[in-house]
Structures are given as structure tokens and as C-alpha cells.
Design a protein around this motif. Structure first.
Motif, PDB file in Angstrom:
ATOM      1  N   UNK A 100       0.820  -1.213   0.000  1.00 25.92           N
ATOM      2  CA  UNK A 100       0.000   0.000   0.000  1.00 25.92           C
ATOM      3  C   UNK A 100       0.852   1.260   0.000  1.00 25.92           C
ATOM      4  N   UNK A 101       1.983   1.229   0.693  1.00 23.19           N
ATOM      5  CA  UNK A 101       2.834   2.422   0.714  1.00 23.19           C
ATOM      6  C   UNK A 101       3.353   2.740  -0.686  1.00 23.19           C
ATOM      7  N   UNK A 102       3.656   1.710  -1.442  1.00 23.03           N
ATOM      8  CA  UNK A 102       4.123   1.923  -2.812  1.00 23.03           C
ATOM      9  C   UNK A 102       2.985   2.359  -3.725  1.00 23.03           C
ATOM     10  N   UNK A 103       1.834   1.740  -3.577  1.00 22.73           N
ATOM     11  CA  UNK A 103       0.675   2.128  -4.395  1.00 22.73           C
ATOM     12  C   UNK A 103       0.307   3.584  -4.115  1.00 22.73           C
ATOM     13  N   UNK A 104       0.273   3.965  -2.849  1.00 22.87           N
ATOM     14  CA  UNK A 104      -0.048   5.349  -2.464  1.00 22.87           C
ATOM     15  C   UNK A 104       0.957   6.311  -3.090  1.00 22.87           C
ATOM     16  N   UNK A 105       2.234   5.983  -2.971  1.00 20.76           N
ATOM     17  CA  UNK A 105       3.270   6.856  -3.544  1.00 20.76           C
ATOM     18  C   UNK A 105       3.083   6.999  -5.045  1.00 20.76           C
ATOM     19  N   UNK A 106       2.799   5.897  -5.715  1.00 19.92           N
ATOM     20  CA  UNK A 106       2.619   5.942  -7.173  1.00 19.92           C
ATOM     21  C   UNK A 106       1.376   6.739  -7.556  1.00 19.92           C
TER      22      UNK A 106
END
Length: 168
Positions: A121-127
Motif C-alpha cells: 500500500x505504501x508503494x501504491x499510495x506513492x505511485x
């Protein structure tokens, strides 16, 4: 319990989810650690930059590669977490208390899938929220595989966590 929750809590679904997480984070480890230039060329838009110092190194430089290598190595912990939980699921009988019921397995799944869910989720949010607003990356602007898979795994990981908690 709903049919969807029953599916998400099934032993087969958990095996598939842990396998998917393991493969996804293994891919990040390999690409970031061993193919940083290739990765930067695929997801970056450095070649289109009006700044000659940036456009002259579309695959990044040694500094960028060091950072990607560092990020790649972080994924090894997520690979190990998914692999360890998958190993237990594969080696134990479906009636074992650590796999079904409200035993240790339930708590381990909640812990493991929360950690994996946060990583995804942290990567999806950043993207989707940060990188989408820049013109430096292809991430978050459409259906690039990184954003899609980070989002899908985050939703599935947290979906199982919620289903396990509500089941109690």
C-alpha cells in the motif's frame, strides 16, 4: 460469513496470496538490485527532460543505482516473510490449529499480511498520489504493472486481514 470472505480465508487462497506476494517482492529485489539501469529506463522519463544533465543519463548514474539497490534489498524481508508463512501452509495439514481456527496461524496471517499490505500500500499510495503528479515517472498515470500490482496486493492482503478479524 459471505462467499467472498470464505474464499479469501480458504487455505488455497492464502497459499496463492503468499506466493503472489513472494514473487512480487522477489521481482522488486531482482530488478532494483541487479537491473537498476534497466528499471530506471522503463519507469523513468529522464530521456525527455529539458535538463541536459538528466537527459544524458536516462538509466540513472551510480548514485541512483545505489539507491535502487538499497530499495531492492529491503524487499528481501518481505520475500522471507511471505515464504516462511507459505512454507508453514504447505507443510501443515489443513486441520492443524496453526492453519485454521483461532490459533496461532490466524494471528500469524494477520501479522504477516498486515506487514505485506503496508509494504504494498505504501508503494501504491506513492505511485498514485505522489508520482502521478510529476512528469518524472510513468508510475501512477495509468495501468502500469507496478502501480496495479502494488494496489491489487494491498487490497487482497488487507482484505484477508479484515476478514480474519471480523471472523473472530
Amino acid at each position: 460469513m459471505s462467499d467472498l470472505a470464505s474464499i479469501m480465508l480458504s487455505r488455497g487462497f492464502l497459499k496463492a496470496l503468499y506466493t503472489g506476494n513472494m514473487l512480487w517482492h522477489t521481482s522488486a529485489f531482482i530488478h532494483f538490485s541487479f537491473r537498476p539501469q534497466h528499471t530506471l529506463l522503463r519507469v523513468g522519463r529522464r530521456i525527455n527532460s529539458s535538463n541536459p544533465a538528466i537527459s544524458s543519463t536516462p538509466g540513472g548514474d551510480a548514485w541512483h543505482h545505489d539507491i535502487l539497490d538499497y530499495l531492492g534489498k529491503i524487499n528481501l524481508g518481505f520475500v522471507a516473510l511471505a515464504a516462511l508463512r507459505l512454507t508453514v501452509l504447505l507443510k501443515t495439514r489443513s486441520s492443524s490449529p496453526e492453519v485454521v481456527g483461532n490459533g496461532l496461524g490466524e494471528d500469524l496471517d494477520v501479522l504477516a499480511l498486515t506487514v505485506l499490505g503496508i509494504a504494498n500500500a505504501s508503494q501504491a499510495w506513492n505511485n498514485l498520489v505522489v508520482l502521478r503528479k510529476t512528469d518524472r515517472w510513468i508510475l501512477g498515470k495509468g495501468f502500469d504493472r507496478i502501480t496495479v500490482l502494488d494496489t491489487v496486493f494491498a487490497v487482497l492482503d488487507f482484505g484477508v486481514v479484515v476478514a480474519k478479524i471480523l471472523k473472530r
